[in-house]
Design a protein around this motif. Sequence first.
Motif, PDB file in Angstrom:
ATOM      1  N   GLU A 298       0.697  -1.052  -0.013  1.00  0.00           N
ATOM      2  CA  GLU A 298      -0.020  -0.028  -0.134  1.00  0.00           C
ATOM      3  C   GLU A 298       0.779   1.222   0.043  1.00  0.00           C
ATOM      4  O   GLU A 298       1.605   1.687   0.841  1.00  0.00           O
ATOM      5  CB  GLU A 298      -0.951   0.210   1.158  1.00  0.00           C
ATOM      6  N   PRO A 299       0.812   2.196  -0.905  1.00  0.00           N
ATOM      7  CA  PRO A 299       1.688   3.258  -1.002  1.00  0.00           C
ATOM      8  C   PRO A 299       1.339   4.164   0.132  1.00  0.00           C
ATOM      9  O   PRO A 299      -0.105   4.447   0.493  1.00  0.00           O
ATOM     10  CB  PRO A 299       1.423   4.178  -2.485  1.00  0.00           C
ATOM     11  N   PHE A 300       2.133   4.771   0.706  1.00  0.00           N
ATOM     12  CA  PHE A 300       1.783   5.834   1.826  1.00  0.00           C
ATOM     13  C   PHE A 300       2.808   7.105   1.826  1.00  0.00           C
ATOM     14  O   PHE A 300       2.402   8.038   2.548  1.00  0.00           O
ATOM     15  CB  PHE A 300       2.192   5.093   3.170  1.00  0.00           C
ATOM     16  N   SER A 301       3.634   7.085   0.935  1.00  0.00           N
ATOM     17  CA  SER A 301       4.423   8.459   0.919  1.00  0.00           C
ATOM     18  C   SER A 301       4.803   8.530  -0.499  1.00  0.00           C
ATOM     19  O   SER A 301       5.222   7.824  -1.284  1.00  0.00           O
ATOM     20  CB  SER A 301       5.596   8.554   1.653  1.00  0.00           C
ATOM     21  N   TYR A 302       5.044   9.780  -1.032  1.00  0.00           N
ATOM     22  CA  TYR A 302       5.421  10.443  -2.189  1.00  0.00           C
ATOM     23  C   TYR A 302       6.662  11.249  -1.937  1.00  0.00           C
ATOM     24  O   TYR A 302       6.493  12.471  -1.061  1.00  0.00           O
ATOM     25  CB  TYR A 302       4.168  11.213  -3.001  1.00  0.00           C
ATOM     26  N   LEU A 303       7.871  11.008  -2.553  1.00  0.00           N
ATOM     27  CA  LEU A 303       9.147  11.685  -2.031  1.00  0.00           C
ATOM     28  C   LEU A 303       9.667  12.432  -3.326  1.00  0.00           C
ATOM     29  O   LEU A 303       9.697  11.758  -4.151  1.00  0.00           O
ATOM     30  CB  LEU A 303       9.893  10.696  -1.603  1.00  0.00           C
TER      31      LEU A 303
ATOM     32  N   LEU B 231      -0.308   7.889  -5.093  1.00  0.00           N
ATOM     33  CA  LEU B 231      -0.766   7.447  -3.688  1.00  0.00           C
ATOM     34  C   LEU B 231      -2.056   6.424  -3.569  1.00  0.00           C
ATOM     35  O   LEU B 231      -2.518   6.162  -2.526  1.00  0.00           O
ATOM     36  CB  LEU B 231      -0.697   8.462  -2.777  1.00  0.00           C
ATOM     37  N   GLY B 232      -2.902   6.705  -4.617  1.00  0.00           N
ATOM     38  CA  GLY B 232      -4.074   5.875  -4.550  1.00  0.00           C
ATOM     39  C   GLY B 232      -5.084   6.656  -3.704  1.00  0.00           C
ATOM     40  O   GLY B 232      -6.033   5.806  -3.013  1.00  0.00           O
ATOM     41  N   VAL B 233      -5.084   7.966  -3.833  1.00  0.00           N
ATOM     42  CA  VAL B 233      -6.305   8.521  -3.085  1.00  0.00           C
ATOM     43  C   VAL B 233      -6.939   9.555  -4.074  1.00  0.00           C
ATOM     44  O   VAL B 233      -6.611   9.479  -5.190  1.00  0.00           O
ATOM     45  CB  VAL B 233      -5.441   9.587  -1.860  1.00  0.00           C
ATOM     46  N   GLN B 234      -8.004  10.057  -3.473  1.00  0.00           N
ATOM     47  CA  GLN B 234      -8.776  11.222  -4.302  1.00  0.00           C
ATOM     48  C   GLN B 234      -8.078  12.453  -4.606  1.00  0.00           C
ATOM     49  O   GLN B 234      -7.152  12.919  -3.494  1.00  0.00           O
ATOM     50  CB  GLN B 234     -10.230  11.272  -3.921  1.00  0.00           C
ATOM     51  N   VAL B 235      -8.423  13.224  -5.541  1.00  0.00           N
ATOM     52  CA  VAL B 235      -7.648  14.573  -5.781  1.00  0.00           C
ATOM     53  C   VAL B 235      -8.121  15.487  -4.673  1.00  0.00           C
ATOM     54  O   VAL B 235      -9.499  15.208  -4.101  1.00  0.00           O
ATOM     55  CB  VAL B 235      -8.117  15.075  -7.047  1.00  0.00           C
ATOM     56  N   GLY B 236      -7.465  16.102  -3.927  1.00  0.00           N
ATOM     57  CA  GLY B 236      -7.759  17.095  -2.651  1.00  0.00           C
ATOM     58  C   GLY B 236      -7.732  16.575  -1.576  1.00  0.00           C
ATOM     59  O   GLY B 236      -7.883  17.057  -0.558  1.00  0.00           O
ATOM     60  N   THR B 237      -7.220  15.193  -1.407  1.00  0.00           N
ATOM     61  CA  THR B 237      -7.222  14.560   0.030  1.00  0.00           C
ATOM     62  C   THR B 237      -6.036  15.347   0.697  1.00  0.00           C
ATOM     63  O   THR B 237      -4.829  15.637   0.255  1.00  0.00           O
ATOM     64  CB  THR B 237      -6.662  13.071  -0.170  1.00  0.00           C
ATOM     65  N   PRO B 238      -6.374  15.510   1.978  1.00  0.00           N
ATOM     66  CA  PRO B 238      -5.164  16.223   2.715  1.00  0.00           C
ATOM     67  C   PRO B 238      -4.253  15.306   3.062  1.00  0.00           C
ATOM     68  O   PRO B 238      -4.264  13.989   3.261  1.00  0.00           O
ATOM     69  CB  PRO B 238      -5.736  16.519   3.967  1.00  0.00           C
ATOM     70  N   LEU B 239      -2.856  15.951   2.944  1.00  0.00           N
ATOM     71  CA  LEU B 239      -1.496  15.017   3.024  1.00  0.00           C
ATOM     72  C   LEU B 239      -0.691  15.800   4.176  1.00  0.00           C
ATOM     73  O   LEU B 239      -0.744  17.152   4.280  1.00  0.00           O
ATOM     74  CB  LEU B 239      -0.909  14.831   1.752  1.00  0.00           C
ATOM     75  N   LEU B 240      -0.196  15.142   5.064  1.00  0.00           N
ATOM     76  CA  LEU B 240       1.119  15.593   5.702  1.00  0.00           C
ATOM     77  C   LEU B 240       2.268  15.853   4.763  1.00  0.00           C
ATOM     78  O   LEU B 240       2.756  14.883   4.188  1.00  0.00           O
ATOM     79  CB  LEU B 240       1.478  14.460   6.923  1.00  0.00           C
ATOM     80  N   ALA B 241       3.015  17.206   4.990  1.00  0.00           N
ATOM     81  CA  ALA B 241       3.882  17.262   4.210  1.00  0.00           C
ATOM     82  C   ALA B 241       5.121  17.826   5.141  1.00  0.00           C
ATOM     83  O   ALA B 241       5.013  18.333   5.940  1.00  0.00           O
ATOM     84  CB  ALA B 241       3.714  18.705   3.424  1.00  0.00           C
ATOM     85  N   ILE B 242       6.248  17.216   4.827  1.00  0.00           N
ATOM     86  CA  ILE B 242       7.451  17.519   5.486  1.00  0.00           C
ATOM     87  C   ILE B 242       8.538  17.713   4.319  1.00  0.00           C
ATOM     88  O   ILE B 242       8.888  17.172   3.379  1.00  0.00           O
ATOM     89  CB  ILE B 242       7.911  16.329   6.239  1.00  0.00           C
TER      90      ILE B 242
END
Length: 278
Positions: free
Chosen positions: A152-157, A210-221
């Motif tokens: 399951e994808p969980f982060s985009y780097l 990431l396999g989520v809907q457009v506009g989904t809130p994400l944690l950014a670091i």
Amino acid sequence: MTDGPIANTPLVRSPADIPTPLYHQVHLVLRERIEQGYYGQKGTLPAEMELAREFDVSRITVARAINDLAQQGLVERRRGAGTRIVNRELASTVPANIDGLLENLFDMGVRTRAQVLEFGFVLPPSDAQQELQVGSSELVQRAVRVRSYNGEPFSYLVSFVPGHIGRNFTEEDMNSGSLMGLLEKNGIRIGSAQQAFSASLADPKIAQALGVQVGTPLLAIARTVFDTAGKPVEFIRILYRTDRYQYRMTMERNKKGAMRSRPAATVGEGKDGDDSSR
């Protein structure tokens, strides 16, 4: 200076795939560009017709997207002068103890799997140029990866490494473990890191990865890593699915009464593992 078009793939036009209006998809991409310094802190957006051609949408769609940006205070529209980026001062970052972070970074290479989506050498975007302390004409290694846990994808780097360092490892190397591990394998001793936390929204490209809907809130670091001599060796932007990743920090006083922190992160179903997702 940019690191290439962010919207280099078509917008998602099928309501069955992502039921997000085209104007909102354009808005999310433009917002992400602004926040990453794509147009410069005091730059201007391209003309509406130019953006319409880039995204293959109508000028009305672009205008609606820009109006939303203006309402959010990100841009300012002036008749005859175009659309100007509104400069916003960023909050200062909070330092954190690196010890627990390093342990999590190395452990991550074993517990999760990376897939490289893009790899090459580019001119640095403004934020990477500043953080890595390199010149605007100096090539840096840029890699875009997705990390997965149990499939399951969980982060985009999106990572940037000075060119003289990045030439020591390949795209295949980036698929096999953490970037932190590759740096240490090449004789670079990590001494410290600075990172800033914020929130972001998934644009069409990131949502698909990431396999989520457009506009989904994400944690950014956003994280800058330094060697023991204090020289920057990596700058990375990471976006996390908040349903699969959690970052926790324990704060305690040392013997002198000063506060110190011990970061930890969990990832996966039920967030049952340690990871800092690099």
